[in-house]
Design a protein around this motif. Sequence first.
Motif, PDB file in Angstrom:
ATOM      1  N   GLU A 155       0.800  -1.219   0.000  1.00 54.90           N
ATOM      2  CA  GLU A 155       0.000   0.000   0.000  1.00 54.90           C
ATOM      3  C   GLU A 155       0.837   1.275   0.000  1.00 54.90           C
ATOM      4  N   TRP A 156       2.158   1.120  -0.125  1.00 53.90           N
ATOM      5  CA  TRP A 156       3.025   2.300  -0.122  1.00 53.90           C
ATOM      6  C   TRP A 156       3.477   2.606  -1.548  1.00 53.90           C
ATOM      7  N   ARG A 230       1.363   6.358   1.526  1.00 54.10           N
ATOM      8  CA  ARG A 230       0.458   5.222   1.356  1.00 54.10           C
ATOM      9  C   ARG A 230      -0.454   5.486   0.161  1.00 54.10           C
ATOM     10  N   SER A 231      -0.741   4.443  -0.581  1.00 54.01           N
ATOM     11  CA  SER A 231      -1.676   4.567  -1.698  1.00 54.01           C
ATOM     12  C   SER A 231      -3.052   4.903  -1.145  1.00 54.01           C
ATOM     13  N   GLN A 232      -3.696   5.929  -1.704  1.00 51.40           N
ATOM     14  CA  GLN A 232      -4.983   6.372  -1.187  1.00 51.40           C
ATOM     15  C   GLN A 232      -5.882   6.831  -2.321  1.00 51.40           C
ATOM     16  N   LYS A 233      -7.175   6.925  -1.983  1.00 50.06           N
ATOM     17  CA  LYS A 233      -8.149   7.355  -2.977  1.00 50.06           C
ATOM     18  C   LYS A 233      -9.348   7.941  -2.263  1.00 50.06           C
ATOM     19  N   THR A 262     -11.545   8.896   2.558  1.00 52.51           N
ATOM     20  CA  THR A 262     -10.264   8.503   1.960  1.00 52.51           C
ATOM     21  C   THR A 262      -9.980   7.064   2.353  1.00 52.51           C
ATOM     22  N   TYR A 264      -7.359   3.585   2.008  1.00 52.72           N
ATOM     23  CA  TYR A 264      -5.944   3.246   1.835  1.00 52.72           C
ATOM     24  C   TYR A 264      -5.819   1.754   1.556  1.00 52.72           C
ATOM     25  N   GLN A 267      -2.604  -0.338  -4.619  1.00 51.11           N
ATOM     26  CA  GLN A 267      -3.103   0.445  -5.734  1.00 51.11           C
ATOM     27  C   GLN A 267      -4.065  -0.354  -6.606  1.00 51.11           C
ATOM     28  N   ASP A 304      -7.452   0.812   5.506  1.00 52.72           N
ATOM     29  CA  ASP A 304      -7.836   1.892   6.423  1.00 52.72           C
ATOM     30  C   ASP A 304      -8.761   2.858   5.695  1.00 52.72           C
TER      31      ASP A 304
END
Length: 319
Positions: A155-156, A230-233, A262, A264, A267, A304
């Motif tokens: 996730e990073w 961290r990969s987030q959306k 948001t 996490y 990707q 998360d």
Amino acid sequence: MDKWLRSTWFIRILSLFLAILMWASVSSDNTSNPESSFLNGNSTDKEIVENVPVDIRLDSEELVVSGVPQVANVTLEGPTSQVAPVALQQNFSLYVELNELGAGTHEVPIQHSGISSQIQVTTEPETVEVTVERRISQSFQPSVEFLNESELGEEWEVGEPEIEPSSVEVIGAASVLSQVAVVKSMVNLEGVDSSIEARETPVKVYDEEGNELNVIVDPSTVSIDIPVARSQKDVPVTFQAEGEIAEGASVTSITSDVEQVTIYGPQEVLGDINQISGVEVETDGLSETTKKQVEIELPEGVSDVEPETAEVQIEITND
């Protein structure tokens, strides 16, 4: 016989004879016994001193040298009283003298200083083939190689590094600079959980086979910034009523100040999620408009969410 023993001359002659016998005995022992020679200071010794550094004597800063070994072995032979201290203390030096040589390839001896002339000195090797060349410089843009990137977790995300200065000077012999394939700094990402800022990292130079080249890099280190996050959306979130409300009442709407959250995670997981819909709001037995804190459930594969809860208002009307 008693008359001889009383004679002064007889006693003197007998003493001289005994002294000669004793001298002959001691002389014979010294010849056959090496330890006696050692005690008399006449012994010789041989010692080998390994891995003695070899210095380069070259005053010109416009020339660069290759082919000189870093170390050599030295054999010392001579009087024990001379050899033993030199071998033990190693207070001597080896060098190659290059000041009188011009550009080109030369066979030169390894010389020594600080050793008594009573000691015979042999070096291994005795001579070396050295190449003297003009020193040149060339500009390169260093790259960054990440070490242990897999230790970050899925996730990073690691962003594009920024290097300051963006170029460095590589200085050395022309024949060596022609072999330059990669100029880079290596950054270890193990244990990293935030962006890297102004990390000072050495610059190394390698040929095509990955061998480090013996050159000078100016500056020898660079400052590196690397965004790590961290990969987030961000996705919208909706709510739905769950449960039987009071008889004669009905839910007209469920609203919240939290309209998006948001999330996490890896990707590839986030790419498939466009919203979080139908977060359940317990309405069992409600008969009037009510506010509640609702926990936002994590979609599968998501590690998360922020915020983790939302306050919702359940609008209820009665018939």
